[in-house]
Design a protein around this motif. Structure first.
Motif, PDB file in Angstrom:
ATOM      1  N   ALA A  60       0.842  -1.194   0.000  1.00 53.84           N
ATOM      2  CA  ALA A  60       0.000   0.000   0.000  1.00 53.84           C
ATOM      3  C   ALA A  60       0.878   1.244   0.000  1.00 53.84           C
ATOM      4  O   ALA A  60       1.973   1.243   0.569  1.00 53.84           O
ATOM      5  N   VAL A  61       0.390   2.304  -0.632  1.00 58.66           N
ATOM      6  CA  VAL A  61       1.124   3.568  -0.738  1.00 58.66           C
ATOM      7  C   VAL A  61       0.209   4.708  -0.310  1.00 58.66           C
ATOM      8  O   VAL A  61      -0.975   4.738  -0.665  1.00 58.66           O
ATOM      9  N   THR A 106       5.752  10.554   1.286  1.00 61.65           N
ATOM     10  CA  THR A 106       5.226   9.331   0.682  1.00 61.65           C
ATOM     11  C   THR A 106       5.515   8.171   1.619  1.00 61.65           C
ATOM     12  O   THR A 106       6.613   8.085   2.170  1.00 61.65           O
ATOM     13  N   THR A 107       4.541   7.300   1.814  1.00 63.37           N
ATOM     14  CA  THR A 107       4.774   6.104   2.623  1.00 63.37           C
ATOM     15  C   THR A 107       4.478   4.855   1.799  1.00 63.37           C
ATOM     16  O   THR A 107       3.555   4.838   0.979  1.00 63.37           O
ATOM     17  N   VAL A 108       5.284   3.837   2.019  1.00 65.58           N
ATOM     18  CA  VAL A 108       5.079   2.525   1.405  1.00 65.58           C
ATOM     19  C   VAL A 108       4.963   1.515   2.531  1.00 65.58           C
ATOM     20  O   VAL A 108       5.882   1.376   3.349  1.00 65.58           O
ATOM     21  N   LEU A 109       3.831   0.821   2.598  1.00 65.44           N
ATOM     22  CA  LEU A 109       3.605  -0.196   3.624  1.00 65.44           C
ATOM     23  C   LEU A 109       3.689  -1.566   2.961  1.00 65.44           C
ATOM     24  O   LEU A 109       2.772  -1.968   2.227  1.00 65.44           O
ATOM     25  N   PRO A 110       4.792  -2.290   3.180  1.00 63.85           N
ATOM     26  CA  PRO A 110       4.989  -3.558   2.469  1.00 63.85           C
ATOM     27  C   PRO A 110       3.885  -4.574   2.687  1.00 63.85           C
ATOM     28  O   PRO A 110       3.607  -5.378   1.790  1.00 63.85           O
ATOM     29  N   ARG A 111       3.251  -4.544   3.860  1.00 68.00           N
ATOM     30  CA  ARG A 111       2.171  -5.488   4.136  1.00 68.00           C
ATOM     31  C   ARG A 111       0.842  -4.769   4.380  1.00 68.00           C
ATOM     32  O   ARG A 111      -0.079  -5.323   4.977  1.00 68.00           O
ATOM     33  N   GLY A 112       0.743  -3.546   3.912  1.00 69.86           N
ATOM     34  CA  GLY A 112      -0.498  -2.807   4.015  1.00 69.86           C
ATOM     35  C   GLY A 112      -0.791  -2.323   5.430  1.00 69.86           C
ATOM     36  O   GLY A 112      -0.054  -2.602   6.372  1.00 69.86           O
TER      37      GLY A 112
END
Length: 373
Positions: free
Chosen positions: A38-39, A61-67
């Motif tokens: 998720a971004v 900006t955030t990137v959540l590898p497992r949402g």
């Protein structure tokens, strides 16, 4: 319809202009084609001359590898590569040491890396499911590029609330690009740059895997710009900004392919090849930092009960060429997507950065026989 930043209108992407990028893209042609990733964005734009603070053209900006709903504390295997190290990405010492990281990734401007790091920690601490508390810690991964040409970085416009917004808004699906999130004030090859994304779907040993990337593109000088090998920068010469290479790029590569940390470091290196395809020599003043992670091999956190011996599935080294090419292709396209989506911006001290002209770009590509539509 692509999900865009609030109030924005749909924007064309590189393929919409007829640029024939190779490889099969995923349904969103984005890092979010990797299931679970998720971004989220928070875009900060303001002019408050009476406050004593300069213009804000920045964000997170955030990137959540497992949402947001996945196991926040569960590690993801990872690898890191510095193409040129005039920049910062926190947490990479532990990635080099242990081969994994936990929690979200943050990307912002150079002077806001500290507040983003702290705010990610606070966000994690407030979630019991993250397993952060007494005698426990995490080392957030936060990268930066410098937006000081358009943004007053010394005013520290990014606040904890912006980081929280980027984390809480993170979702899958199509993504906004260009002047959004951490990419808001960024410049690429002296055109307006920013946030870009792309993906590739490949078949390998009877299985289908996805490689996706997200970039914060803020590097390069105009004469060196190449698009699919075409020397575009030699033709689009107006509105130059500087003569020497400067700026940086953060490239985050995600995949669902089962890979060891050493293999993910190899993937991160191929992100550097994708950057190089756009023409940059990765100059001394550029911080070109590449991170790759895999959502495969879900394991419990070290703070939870775990077996004495763990199992790790991974692809054989001699079959990774397909993933290497997919990585280079998606990073190259993500950079061009960032420029195509970006819009002209006037920032601090009324400085102007123009966007790449879509018609002029198509004309150059057509003259070189590299336009598909």
């Amino acid at each position: 319809m692509r999900r865009l930043a609030s109030g924005a209108s749909p924007k064309p992407r590189a393929r919409d202009l007829g640029l024939p990028f190779p490889g099969e893209a995923g349904p969103f042609n984005a890092i979010t084609d990797v299931a679970g990733v998720a971004v989220g964005y928070s875009t900060v734009i303001s002019d408050s001359p009476d406050s004593g603070r300069g213009s804000a053209r920045t964000g997170v900006t955030t990137v959540l590898p497992r949402g947001r709903t996945g196991p926040l504390r569960a590690p993801v295997w990872a690898g890191f590569h510095s193409l040129n190290g005039n920049g910062e990405m926190t947490g990479t010492h532990w990635i080099k040491e242990a081969g994994y990281f936990t929690g979200p990734i943050g990307i912002t401007n150079t002077h806001s890396i500290g507040i983003v790091h702290q705010s990610i920690l606070q966000w994690m601490i407030e979630r019991p499911e993250a397993g952060v508390g007494a005698y426990k810690f995490i080392l957030p991964v936060v990268g930066e590029t410098c937006d000081a040409y358009l943004n007053d970085m010394d005013a520290f416009h990014v606040a904890p609330a912006h980081v929280t917004e980027a984390l809480n808004s993170a979702s899958s699906g199509p993504l906004a690009e260009g002047n959004v999130g951490g990419g808001t004030g960024m410049i690429c090859f002296e055109f307006k740059g920013g946030t870009g994304t792309s993906s590739r779907v490949v078949e390998l040993l009877g299985a289908s895997y996805t490689v996706g990337c997200l970039v914060q593109a803020n590097f390069g000088i105009r004469p060196l710009l190449k698009v699919l090998g075409v020397p575009v920068g030699e033709h689009l010469t107006s509105n130059r900004l500087w003569v020497g290479e400067q700026g940086s790029i953060i490239a985050v590569v995600a995949t669902d392919a089962p890979l060891m940390p050493t293999q993910l470091e190899r993937l991160a290196r191929r992100a550097g090849l994708g950057i190089g395809r756009t023409g940059t020599p990765s100059g001394d003043g550029s911080g070109d930092l590449c991170l790759a992670f895999s959502t495969a091999n879900l394991t419990k956190s070290e703070s939870a009960a775990a077996p004495a011996v763990g199992d790790l599935a991974f692809l054989p080294n001699n079959r990774l060429d397909t993933l290497f090419e997919a990585t280079a292709q998606s990073v190259e396209e993500a950079i061009i997507n960032a420029m195509v989506a970006a819009e002209r911006m006037v920032g601090r001290e009324d400085k102007l950065v123009t966007a790449i002209d879509h018609g002029a770009l198509r004309e150059v590509m057509r003259n070189y026989g590299r336009l598909s539509a």
